[in-house]
Design a protein around this motif. Structure first.
Motif, PDB file in Angstrom:
ATOM      1  N   GLU A 170      57.446  65.842  37.841  1.00 34.37           N
ATOM      2  CA  GLU A 170      58.623  65.755  36.966  1.00 34.37           C
ATOM      3  C   GLU A 170      59.503  64.574  37.362  1.00 34.37           C
ATOM      4  O   GLU A 170      60.121  63.928  36.506  1.00 34.37           O
ATOM      5  CB  GLU A 170      59.418  67.056  37.018  1.00 34.37           C
ATOM      6  CG  GLU A 170      58.683  68.271  36.465  1.00 34.37           C
ATOM      7  CD  GLU A 170      58.394  68.171  34.976  1.00 34.37           C
ATOM      8  OE1 GLU A 170      59.146  67.459  34.259  1.00 34.37           O
ATOM      9  OE2 GLU A 170      57.422  68.804  34.511  1.00 34.37           O
ATOM     10  N   LYS A 173      57.877  61.579  35.856  1.00 36.65           N
ATOM     11  CA  LYS A 173      58.169  61.542  34.422  1.00 36.65           C
ATOM     12  C   LYS A 173      59.577  61.023  34.179  1.00 36.65           C
ATOM     13  O   LYS A 173      59.811  60.229  33.254  1.00 36.65           O
ATOM     14  CB  LYS A 173      58.010  62.948  33.841  1.00 36.65           C
ATOM     15  CG  LYS A 173      58.258  63.045  32.346  1.00 36.65           C
ATOM     16  CD  LYS A 173      58.066  64.477  31.857  1.00 36.65           C
ATOM     17  CE  LYS A 173      58.351  64.589  30.369  1.00 36.65           C
ATOM     18  NZ  LYS A 173      58.209  65.993  29.896  1.00 36.65           N
ATOM     19  N   TYR A 190      52.372  59.484  38.759  1.00 39.39           N
ATOM     20  CA  TYR A 190      52.483  60.253  37.513  1.00 39.39           C
ATOM     21  C   TYR A 190      51.603  59.631  36.428  1.00 39.39           C
ATOM     22  O   TYR A 190      50.847  60.334  35.743  1.00 39.39           O
ATOM     23  CB  TYR A 190      53.939  60.300  37.054  1.00 39.39           C
ATOM     24  CG  TYR A 190      54.137  60.856  35.670  1.00 39.39           C
ATOM     25  CD1 TYR A 190      54.150  62.231  35.444  1.00 39.39           C
ATOM     26  CD2 TYR A 190      54.310  60.002  34.577  1.00 39.39           C
ATOM     27  CE1 TYR A 190      54.315  62.740  34.161  1.00 39.39           C
ATOM     28  CE2 TYR A 190      54.481  60.500  33.297  1.00 39.39           C
ATOM     29  CZ  TYR A 190      54.486  61.874  33.090  1.00 39.39           C
ATOM     30  OH  TYR A 190      54.645  62.376  31.814  1.00 39.39           O
ATOM     31  N   GLU A 191      51.669  58.326  36.300  1.00 38.49           N
ATOM     32  CA  GLU A 191      50.928  57.636  35.236  1.00 38.49           C
ATOM     33  C   GLU A 191      49.421  57.651  35.470  1.00 38.49           C
ATOM     34  O   GLU A 191      48.638  57.630  34.513  1.00 38.49           O
ATOM     35  CB  GLU A 191      51.425  56.199  35.114  1.00 38.49           C
ATOM     36  CG  GLU A 191      52.863  56.097  34.612  1.00 38.49           C
ATOM     37  CD  GLU A 191      53.390  54.676  34.607  1.00 38.49           C
ATOM     38  OE1 GLU A 191      54.230  54.363  33.744  1.00 38.49           O
ATOM     39  OE2 GLU A 191      52.974  53.867  35.475  1.00 38.49           O
TER      40      GLU A 191
END
Length: 350
Positions: A170, A173, A190-191
């Motif tokens: 999170e 993000k 994250y990506e």
């Protein structure tokens, strides 16, 4: 913070020189690493450790776990770790909360670390709201922005239990949507679906933000978010079970080191007796082996616990900031990462 006025001029003087993170793509370390292999002592150890890391990258069956403890991110290795994720050179990360939150996420929000060109009395630094890591400075007021951003993220989520991996996702993000640094480890992980685990997550700026989240929710009589450390262990063990062959690139020691090594034992406890020990292992540390502490336990010692193999391992007793740029640049320029399959282990939890 107190109401004591801060001498902004003096503070600006001390926070005038930013730490510049090293770019492993900007130089080719292969010649010097090849030369060091023919030397002795720590030079030869580093040469062999680099060979082992390249073996991990060249092995099509090997999942690579990057394990980080200590302050190398603040000291200039932040972009190095980010590049390992960007170039598919690591598949999973286990780190201290400070590495992920106080250092990487902190810079992802647009803040910086600074070189301490002089070190006045630490009480003076405190009066200026400057935190010190050896010869590196952090602006405490900016660090508190990090604390409150963690609190903001927690307040936006469903109030339930999260593994640190799930919460850090999170955070990644959030940086995609609001971050100010493209080359953030948390954002890139994250990506690229690279999971990040912090087994002692609240031992960082995240702890302050999450405590405030819980206290505010309790005062309002509302449910609140919690961090589930057992879920961390279960999820990381699940990756080990599914991955099979694994290699460890460990900077420092502490909880992250023990946490990743223990996945083999945990898998056995869960009935997966066919799960192999970690096949490859490199540890870079300055910890003294004489005191019996976990952080100084050698990889050979870990073999007695059924955690790693003694066949392909190397200890490097050196300050990681001085040798990781050589190891990482060598591996980047040898290019084994170019043909590696992406594991995307974070996707198994979505």
């Amino acid at each position: 913070m107190t109401d004591t006025p801060v001498n902004d001029t003096r503070k600006a003087e001390l926070l005038s020189t930013k730490v510049e993170h090293i770019d492993i793509k900007s130089f080719d370390a292969r010649p010097i690493v090849d030369a060091m292999k023919k030397m002795s002592f720590t030079s030869r150890d580093l040469g062999r450790a680099t060979e082992i890391y390249n073996q991990m990258l060249a092995d099509p069956d090997c999942t690579i776990c990057l394990v980080i403890a200590g302050s190398t991110s603040a000291g200039g290795c932040m972009d190095l770790y980010a590049e390992l994720v960007k170039s598919n050179m690591v598949d999973c990360i286990v780190a201290t909360g400070a590495t992920i939150v106080d250092m990487d996420f902190f810079e992802g929000l647009g803040h910086k670390h600074y070189q301490a060109l002089e070190v006045p009395d630490d009480d003076t630094l405190r009066s200026l709201y400057i935190d010190r890591i050896y010869d590196t400075y952090i602006d405490e007021e900016q660090l508190q922005d990090c604390d409150f951003t963690i609190n903001k993220i927690a307040n936006s989520l469903e109030p339930r239990a999260y593994s640190s991996r799930a919460f850090i996702r999170e955070m990644g993000k959030y940086l995609v949507e609001h971050g100010k640094k493209e080359n953030s480890l948390v954002k890139l992980a994250y990506e690229h679906d690279v999971p990040i685990f912090c087994p002692a997550f609240v031992d960082s700026s995240a702890g302050f933000g999450l405590v405030k989240h819980q206290v505010d929710a309790m005062k309002a009589g509302k449910p609140y978010l919690t961090i589930d450390a057992i879920a961390d262990f279960r999820e990381l063990t699940d990756i080990k079970i599914k991955a099979g062959e694994t290699g460890l690139l460990m900077i420092g020691g502490g909880v992250p080191k023990n946490f990743i090594q223990d996945t083999v034992v945990c898998a056995e406890i869960l009935g997966h007796e066919d799960v192999a020990v970690h096949k490859y292992a490199v540890q870079i540390t300055v910890a003294d082996v004489r005191d019996g502490a976990c952080s100084s336990s050698t990889l050979q010692e870990a073999a007695s616990w059924g955690k790693v193999s003694t066949a392909i391992e190397q200890m490097v007793f050196a300050e990681a900031g001085s040798v990781m740029p050589l190891l990482a640049s060598d591996a980047y320029h040898r290019g084994h990462w170019k043909t590696r399959a992406k594991r995307k282990w974070a996707s198994i939890f979505q």
